[in-house]
Design a protein around this motif. Structure first.
Motif, PDB file in Angstrom:
ATOM      1  N   CYS A  64       5.025   9.291   0.860  1.00  0.00           N
ATOM      2  CA  CYS A  64       4.177   8.152   1.223  1.00  0.00           C
ATOM      3  C   CYS A  64       4.328   7.895   2.723  1.00  0.00           C
ATOM      4  O   CYS A  64       5.448   7.731   3.204  1.00  0.00           O
ATOM      5  CB  CYS A  64       4.597   6.917   0.416  1.00  0.00           C
ATOM      6  N   PHE A  70       3.672   5.307   4.357  1.00  0.00           N
ATOM      7  CA  PHE A  70       4.155   3.950   4.643  1.00  0.00           C
ATOM      8  C   PHE A  70       5.643   3.817   4.337  1.00  0.00           C
ATOM      9  O   PHE A  70       6.315   2.942   4.889  1.00  0.00           O
ATOM     10  CB  PHE A  70       3.369   2.926   3.830  1.00  0.00           C
ATOM     11  N   HIS A  71       6.119   4.634   3.406  1.00  0.00           N
ATOM     12  CA  HIS A  71       7.524   4.569   2.981  1.00  0.00           C
ATOM     13  C   HIS A  71       8.019   6.001   2.809  1.00  0.00           C
ATOM     14  O   HIS A  71       8.054   6.511   1.679  1.00  0.00           O
ATOM     15  CB  HIS A  71       7.652   3.797   1.661  1.00  0.00           C
ATOM     16  N   PRO A 125       0.840  -1.205   0.000  1.00  0.00           N
ATOM     17  CA  PRO A 125       0.000   0.000   0.000  1.00  0.00           C
ATOM     18  C   PRO A 125       0.873   1.252   0.000  1.00  0.00           C
ATOM     19  O   PRO A 125       2.004   1.237   0.490  1.00  0.00           O
ATOM     20  CB  PRO A 125      -0.766  -0.115   1.322  1.00  0.00           C
ATOM     21  N   HIS A 126       0.351   2.315  -0.601  1.00  0.00           N
ATOM     22  CA  HIS A 126       1.052   3.594  -0.587  1.00  0.00           C
ATOM     23  C   HIS A 126       0.055   4.705  -0.283  1.00  0.00           C
ATOM     24  O   HIS A 126      -1.162   4.480  -0.262  1.00  0.00           O
ATOM     25  CB  HIS A 126       1.695   3.870  -1.957  1.00  0.00           C
ATOM     26  N   MET A 162       9.833   7.719  -0.080  1.00  0.00           N
ATOM     27  CA  MET A 162       9.163   8.006  -1.365  1.00  0.00           C
ATOM     28  C   MET A 162       8.683   9.449  -1.350  1.00  0.00           C
ATOM     29  O   MET A 162       7.788   9.808  -0.580  1.00  0.00           O
ATOM     30  CB  MET A 162       7.954   7.079  -1.561  1.00  0.00           C
TER      31      MET A 162
HETATM   32 CU   LIG Z   1       4.570   3.754  -0.111  1.00  0.00          CU
END
Ligand SMILES: [Cu+2]
Length: 119
Positions: free
Chosen positions: A104, A106-107, A69-70, A110
């Motif tokens: 993002c 989650f990350h 997921p992003h 990014m």
């Molecule tokens: Cu992401």
């Protein structure tokens, strides 16, 4: 008197030609013919394009092509797509001119940006 008048008319004509004067002159056609929807693909943990320039009133659609997921989340918290699952999309409309960095959640490595220009 004639010479002066001619000079004035010529000058006025030049200004008209440059589109600077006269309410009688037709308005130049706008290159931007209405709101557009532009796409950003999220793939291999990257936003593509990383920099997207659009006009006020345009929308951006993010589509996630990864299994993970992003999100596309504004760095200053003004907007957020929320979680975009695999093959999911999210759309946000931009009405404010400016440069908007996003990432993002989650990350956080990014990162990308949206540049919104005036109409
Ligand atoms: Cu992401």
């Amino acid at each position: 008197m004639y010479v002066l008048n001619l000079a004035t008319r010529r000058q006025f004509g030049l200004l008209l030609g440059a589109g600077l004067v006269s309410p009688l002159a037709p308005k130049p056609l706008l290159a931007h013919d209405g709101p557009h929807r532009l796409e950003v693909e999220i793939s291999k943990f990257r936003f593509s394009p990383a920099t997207l320039t659009l006009r006020q009133g345009d929308s951006v659609i993010w589509t996630n092509r990864d299994i993970a997921p992003h999100s596309a989340t504004h760095t200053d918290g003004d907007w957020d797509t929320g979680e975009i699952p695999k093959d999911g999309s999210a759309e946000i409309r931009f009405d404010t001119v400016g440069k908007f960095a996003y990432f993002c959640v989650f990350h956080p490595a990014m990162k990308a940006e949206i540049i919104v220009e005036s109409q």
